[in-house]
Design an enzyme around this catalytic site. Structure first.
Site, PDB file in Angstrom:
ATOM      1  N   SER A  10       0.787  -1.639  -0.482  1.00  9.02           N
ATOM      2  CA  SER A  10      -0.289   0.076  -0.084  1.00  9.02           C
ATOM      3  C   SER A  10       0.947   1.414  -0.145  1.00  9.02           C
ATOM      4  CB  SER A  10      -0.941   0.214   0.914  1.00  9.02           C
ATOM      5  OG  SER A  10      -2.143   1.542   1.232  1.00  9.02           O
ATOM      6  N   TYR A  24      -1.866   0.043   9.648  1.00  8.36           N
ATOM      7  CA  TYR A  24      -1.813  -0.721   8.648  1.00  8.36           C
ATOM      8  C   TYR A  24      -0.389  -0.151   7.627  1.00  8.36           C
ATOM      9  CZ  TYR A  24      -3.717  -1.611   4.086  1.00  8.36           C
ATOM     10  OH  TYR A  24      -4.035  -1.854   2.823  1.00  8.36           O
TER      11      TYR A  24
END
Length: 115
Positions: A10, A24
């Site tokens: 990501s 995350y």
């Protein structure tokens, strides 16, 4: 041996996820490190290791996190002016495992609309 591994990372790993998803972002940063290190370890065995760093993508992840409007709300801040589609991430993965990417390893490809 010959092969290709593509990790799904990501852009949060680079952006940091501050105020929303720091945990995350941290795990995706670790995945990027794994991608780079493993690519260098197994290159002579003919195994390529890369990652796709997805940006803001229209998935159910946002609703599951309690923010179903997140993609639409954040889209104006993306240089391309929209959230990405899962198919766009998948096409990048398909390229990385294809012979066309035969000399690509240790790369982290941003699929993020310029963000």
């Amino acid at each position: 041996l010959r092969g290709a591994i593509v990790n799904v990372s990501s852009r949060a790993a680079e952006i940091g996820g501050g105020g929303e998803w720091v945990h995350y972002a941290a795990t995706k940063g670790a995945l990027n490190t794994l991608t780079t290190g493993l690519a260098r370890e197994v290159a002579l065995e003919g195994i390529r290791v890369n990652a796709v760093a997805a940006g803001l993508i229209e998935t159910e992840l946002h609703a599951a996190a309690g923010k179903p409007d997140r993609a639409a709300r954040m889209a104006p801040g993306i240089p391309m002016g929209r959230a990405g589609l899962p198919e766009e991430v998948a096409q990048s993965v398909a390229w990385l495992v294809s012979p066309s990417a035969g000399y690509v390893t240790a790369a982290i490809v941003a699929v993020a609309g310029g963000r």
